[in-house]
Motif scaffolding. Sequence first.
Motif, PDB file in Angstrom:
ATOM      1  N   GLY A 370       0.824  -1.213   0.000  1.00 36.85           N
ATOM      2  CA  GLY A 370       0.000   0.000   0.000  1.00 36.85           C
ATOM      3  C   GLY A 370       0.853   1.256   0.000  1.00 36.85           C
ATOM      4  O   GLY A 370       0.335   2.353  -0.145  1.00 36.85           O
ATOM      5  N   ARG A 371       2.162   1.069   0.164  1.00 37.57           N
ATOM      6  CA  ARG A 371       3.081   2.217   0.148  1.00 37.57           C
ATOM      7  C   ARG A 371       4.163   1.987  -0.913  1.00 37.57           C
ATOM      8  O   ARG A 371       5.304   2.422  -0.747  1.00 37.57           O
ATOM      9  CB  ARG A 371       3.726   2.398   1.529  1.00 37.57           C
ATOM     10  CG  ARG A 371       2.739   2.668   2.664  1.00 37.57           C
ATOM     11  CD  ARG A 371       3.492   3.043   3.937  1.00 37.57           C
ATOM     12  NE  ARG A 371       2.592   3.336   5.050  1.00 37.57           N
ATOM     13  CZ  ARG A 371       2.366   2.514   6.073  1.00 37.57           C
ATOM     14  NH1 ARG A 371       2.959   1.334   6.120  1.00 37.57           N
ATOM     15  NH2 ARG A 371       1.552   2.870   7.059  1.00 37.57           N
ATOM     16  N   GLU A 372       3.778   1.269  -1.988  1.00 34.66           N
ATOM     17  CA  GLU A 372       4.767   0.886  -2.999  1.00 34.66           C
ATOM     18  C   GLU A 372       5.434   2.089  -3.645  1.00 34.66           C
ATOM     19  O   GLU A 372       6.563   1.977  -4.126  1.00 34.66           O
ATOM     20  CB  GLU A 372       4.113   0.012  -4.081  1.00 34.66           C
ATOM     21  CG  GLU A 372       3.912  -1.449  -3.685  1.00 34.66           C
ATOM     22  CD  GLU A 372       2.692  -1.679  -2.819  1.00 34.66           C
ATOM     23  OE1 GLU A 372       1.951  -0.715  -2.559  1.00 34.66           O
ATOM     24  OE2 GLU A 372       2.467  -2.830  -2.386  1.00 34.66           O
ATOM     25  N   LEU A 373       4.754   3.229  -3.666  1.00 35.74           N
ATOM     26  CA  LEU A 373       5.379   4.405  -4.286  1.00 35.74           C
ATOM     27  C   LEU A 373       6.549   4.916  -3.455  1.00 35.74           C
ATOM     28  O   LEU A 373       7.448   5.574  -3.963  1.00 35.74           O
ATOM     29  CB  LEU A 373       4.353   5.528  -4.447  1.00 35.74           C
ATOM     30  CG  LEU A 373       3.239   5.302  -5.480  1.00 35.74           C
ATOM     31  CD1 LEU A 373       2.285   6.481  -5.476  1.00 35.74           C
ATOM     32  CD2 LEU A 373       3.821   5.100  -6.875  1.00 35.74           C
ATOM     33  N   ASP A 374       6.522   4.617  -2.163  1.00 38.55           N
ATOM     34  CA  ASP A 374       7.531   5.189  -1.265  1.00 38.55           C
ATOM     35  C   ASP A 374       8.560   4.185  -0.763  1.00 38.55           C
ATOM     36  O   ASP A 374       9.686   4.571  -0.449  1.00 38.55           O
ATOM     37  CB  ASP A 374       6.839   5.809  -0.043  1.00 38.55           C
ATOM     38  CG  ASP A 374       5.880   6.910  -0.452  1.00 38.55           C
ATOM     39  OD1 ASP A 374       6.258   7.710  -1.327  1.00 38.55           O
ATOM     40  OD2 ASP A 374       4.751   6.947   0.076  1.00 38.55           O
ATOM     41  N   TRP A 375       8.164   2.921  -0.630  1.00 43.85           N
ATOM     42  CA  TRP A 375       9.047   1.946   0.010  1.00 43.85           C
ATOM     43  C   TRP A 375       9.141   0.690  -0.827  1.00 43.85           C
ATOM     44  O   TRP A 375       8.136   0.236  -1.386  1.00 43.85           O
ATOM     45  CB  TRP A 375       8.522   1.618   1.426  1.00 43.85           C
ATOM     46  CG  TRP A 375       8.427   2.858   2.246  1.00 43.85           C
ATOM     47  CD1 TRP A 375       7.297   3.572   2.522  1.00 43.85           C
ATOM     48  CD2 TRP A 375       9.513   3.581   2.834  1.00 43.85           C
ATOM     49  NE1 TRP A 375       7.605   4.686   3.263  1.00 43.85           N
ATOM     50  CE2 TRP A 375       8.959   4.723   3.476  1.00 43.85           C
ATOM     51  CE3 TRP A 375      10.885   3.380   2.890  1.00 43.85           C
ATOM     52  CZ2 TRP A 375       9.747   5.647   4.140  1.00 43.85           C
ATOM     53  CZ3 TRP A 375      11.663   4.301   3.564  1.00 43.85           C
ATOM     54  CH2 TRP A 375      11.098   5.417   4.185  1.00 43.85           C
TER      55      TRP A 375
END
Length: 678
Positions: A370-375
Amino acid sequence: MSNDPLLQPFRLKHLTLRNRIMITAHEPAYAEDGMPKAAYRAYHAERAKAGIAMTMTAGSASVARDSPPAFNNLLCYKDEVVPWLRALADECHDHGTAVMIQLTHLGRRTRWDKGDWLPTVAPSHAREAAHRAFPKRIEDWDIARIIGDYADAAERMQAAGLDGIELECYGHLMDQFWSPRTNDLDAPWGGDLTNRMRFSMEVLQAIRTRVGPQFIVGVRYVGDEMAAGGIGPVEGMQISQRLKASGLVDFLNVIRGHIDNDAALTEVIPIQGMRSAPHLDFAGEIRAATGMPVFHAARIPDVATARHAIASGKLDMVGMTRAHLADPHIVRKMIEGREDDIRPCVGANYCLDRIYQGGAAYCIHNPASGRELDWPQAVPVAAGGLRVVVVGAGPAGLEVARVAATQGHKVEVLEAADAPGGQVRLTAQTARRREILGITAWRHAQCVKLGVAFRFNTFAEADDVLALSPDVVIVATGGVPHIEVLAAGNDLVVSAWDILSGDVAPGQDVLVYDDAGDFAALQAAEKIAESGGRVEVMTPDRTFSPEVMGMSLTPYVRALQGHRATFTVTWRLQSVRRDGNRLVAVAGSDYGTAKLERKVDQVVVNHGTRPLDEVYFALKPLSRNLGEVDHDALIGGRRQDVDANQGGTFRLFRIGDAVEARNIHAAVYDGLRFGLGL
Ligand SMILES: Cc1cc2nc3c(=O)[nH]c(=O)nc-3n(C[C@H](O)[C@H](O)[C@H](O)COP(=O)(O)O)c2cc1C
Ligand code: SF4
């Protein structure tokens, strides 16, 4: 080519699915303005890249304005959804993954005070407990309008380049028509099964007229409501056969049970401590009877069970949905012969419970989902070379050790106990929570593979740490229960941990005072009740166990209601005194001046933990950053570079509950972020 049954292709109409593993419809609540924007797309693309055959995007994507989002669902009644879905589909297609979407009208399974504040509609006024709606009984003009809405939405999905759609028919408007529990309309929309299915058949016909015979259309539907007065297995089989006979449907995605309250939903989507794959045989019976392509998901969390589902011929496509939240790279790891590296879904249900509280679906132990853009989902391998000492082998310490070691740093972990796990070991004392050990067991195994050195039975003091000449020290020592919350009588109470660990035997007549609202109080109460004691759980909050979310609460309430357990809300424990060989507990209330007393033989206090931080404060003046964290760097994934003390020889950070009592997700998220910021 592999002969693994899971890796064989499946042909659905004209579409070849490259293997048998799919992600079933689920709304992770990552939508922005009701649209599947970049974060939503990145979530699906990550799983497509790793080899999933099909992703059923969204979950309960809404076809009509009077079906407002119950949990940040996609708004497929808007034309602007088309380019967003096209971008998502294009990206997943580029990676070889088929993309479909689940469409629905929620009927009574939503609220009137959402979206445009339109009345909810259903085929009767029967209330839905979960969303508290007392719906309007649907009228003929609503029916005509909604049939058109479905067809419009289906056309938009086709225009977006999706491979197909699935209609949600369990707990939503479609099967609210089917079920005698929720349909008291007269003919032609109520009465016998033909009439109760009329609405869905007309929707399917309208969709077909709009999208043509080639476009893939399936249903995710209930084949047995398992509820008195509802659709039973016999009528469910008639529904299956009628769907097949209609010629309008290309696949059946089988559900068993009903979802109108938390407890029922937990049977449909079982959580940790419950049976794996409880409805698999049922789905298999439908496949055998209809010969239709059958999909199914319900706690098939591991590759072995999934393989059995396909090899035994019960399913054509197996859903591993939460499993892919926990590890998006399952298929890739299978293909590479690395099944051991799969991060296990431990069934904690943090993901699903969160969306019902208005949050996004985050996995309890995969903070990158759910945070693939950041991590990154796979920490990049590097040649770090720092000497990193981690104090504490709970979830936070193990995560930071794993991430640091992956980046080539030399990592040593000092742990006071004789094994890894920290507080996770304690919470796993309750049998149904045992699976949660997978969180620390997986990390420990990964660390061992990466060459992390572990020293157990080592209560690290500052000198022990300094003797290792570290470049970086991470204090992940967790916390200890804090129970000194009373004006008098603190020495007379014990902690929930004392009961859970077995250090204190459960009493016979016990007050559990729960000011933290988390699992520990319920677990202690259950242990006391199981040992034959009478237990009252008291909280100053207006609801009990506010940190234990809906579905996760189900097994505790069920267990405690079977014993002599009661719950008392809005009372704050103030003092405890002795009275002979008994204790008198005095409680007041934040709401007024009223008092109440309880005479018991044991008082258990659950008030969270306080950080175990001695070693941190001992090391702080010697460190280069004086323990300071650059929050912008932390959030932005950049190196921690605070240089506050020229004489310091190492950088020092504190993570997890050693900073503040939080939860496992916060602990591993700390571990990931600090690990990447070394
Ligand atoms: C966050 C989340 C949201 C979900 N939303 C939906 C939904 O909108 N519609 C649906 O049919 N199923 C929904 N599901 C259920 C999944 O499709 C699946 O049936 C369930 O997770 C059980 O499969 P699993 O054990 O492989 O996770 C949701 C599941 C999760 C975890
Ligand atoms: S939160 Fe729990 S149930 Fe959900 S994906 Fe993660 S491990 Fe699985």
